[in-house]
Design a protein around this motif. Sequence first.
Motif, short mmCIF file in Angstrom:
data_model
loop_
_atom_site.label_atom_id
_atom_site.label_comp_id
_atom_site.label_asym_id
_atom_site.label_seq_id
_atom_site.Cartn_x
_atom_site.Cartn_y
_atom_site.Cartn_z
N SER A 16 0.91 -1.39 0.09
CA SER A 16 -0.03 0.03 -0.04
C SER A 16 1.02 1.41 -0.02
O SER A 16 0.50 2.29 -0.73
N THR A 17 1.97 1.23 0.60
CA THR A 17 2.86 2.54 0.62
C THR A 17 3.35 2.51 -0.78
O THR A 17 3.44 3.75 -1.28
N PHE A 18 3.68 1.65 -1.49
CA PHE A 18 4.16 1.75 -2.92
C PHE A 18 3.20 2.61 -3.62
O PHE A 18 3.35 3.50 -4.62
N PHE A 19 1.82 2.18 -3.53
CA PHE A 19 0.85 2.60 -4.25
C PHE A 19 0.48 3.99 -3.92
O PHE A 19 0.11 4.88 -4.77
N ARG A 20 0.62 4.29 -2.58
CA ARG A 20 0.47 5.84 -2.32
C ARG A 20 1.49 6.60 -2.93
O ARG A 20 1.25 7.73 -3.11
N VAL A 21 2.63 6.24 -2.74
CA VAL A 21 3.86 7.21 -3.37
C VAL A 21 3.73 7.34 -4.88
O VAL A 21 3.98 8.38 -5.45
N ALA A 22 3.23 6.14 -5.33
CA ALA A 22 2.91 6.21 -7.10
C ALA A 22 1.69 7.28 -7.13
O ALA A 22 1.95 7.83 -8.30
N ALA A 23 0.74 7.17 -6.24
CA ALA A 23 -0.25 8.24 -6.74
C ALA A 23 0.13 9.70 -6.44
O ALA A 23 -0.36 10.34 -7.24
N LEU A 24 1.03 9.88 -5.92
CA LEU A 24 1.63 11.21 -5.44
C LEU A 24 2.70 11.67 -6.67
O LEU A 24 3.05 12.83 -6.67
N THR A 25 3.35 10.46 -7.28
CA THR A 25 4.42 11.02 -8.33
C THR A 25 4.12 11.96 -9.38
O THR A 25 4.73 12.93 -9.60
#
Length: 344
Positions: free
Chosen positions: A147-156
Amino acid sequence: MSAPHTLQEGPLPVAISTSTPPDGAPGHTLPAGNGTGEDGLRRRTLLHRLDVRGAPYAFVAPFFVVFAAFSFYPLVYTSWISLHRVELSTLNVMEWVGFDNYTALWDDDRFWNALFNTITIGVLSTVPQLMMALGLAHLLNYQLRGSTFFRVAALTPYATSVGAAALVFTMLFERDFGMINWMLSLVGVDTIDWENNKWAAQTAISTIVIWRWTGYNALLYLAAMQAIPRDRYEAAAIDGASRWQQFLKVTVPGIRSTIVFTIVLSTIGATQLFGEPLIFGQGPNGITGGADNQYQTLGLLLYEEGWKNYQMGRAATVAWAMFLLLIAMFVVQQVVRRVLARRA
């Protein structure tokens, strides 16, 4: 043998204390000017009051100083310039014209075209953006692996500069060699001239805005969703509510204030839209919003008046029109919010 000692009659000896009495004690006299006593007490009391009452103002003072220097003063000075005829080459020469710039702007077809384009691009970009952000936040709210990866990817996308994003999407929407037209041709759709067609150009620009800001708004919604107590979902599940019903009856009302905040933020961003259409035009057409001003926004009109036509008075008038438009939208939003609150 010596005689035994006997107690002597008489008063008992009294111990003499050599310690200094506390400040302000009876009978204790302090030399003048040593910072203690009543004067020192008053001074310490005054410093304590200044510390308690003045410290908050000292902490917030830097913000107001910066705000006054870079926001309030330019706003007032822009309003003053809008009442004059000022050219970019001679900013020190001002000719008073009163409200002539405003009346000329009211009669200018380019202004109404830019206003209409700003509203349509704002709707095309804001509505899908917030709906997609809400759905994405709802998915990220569950316990997912990575989930942390997806949250960071959403903010990219938000961290990507507007210039780089607009340039890449401009290449994707290129008429002859763009990937979008190539993919559409696979399903039998004819080539679309994304730049010269009004609605196609506005859709392409809205796509850039949606890509950049959806992840940012999704994280705002996610933070608000995680603040909702879990017992509400448990109670709704016990009552037989499905996941969709829980989303509508528990999640959406629980983050209503955040939704309002994102609507206000997106409205302000749509009104000030500038970089995406400017780069999408790929040259001089970017300033005018296309050959027929088909996607010229208020931000581009301001830039054209001030830095292409060298009329700073008219540019300041457009800036104030944008400011008044934001105030009008805020008032309408507050009225609608109160009406809905009364009905609820």
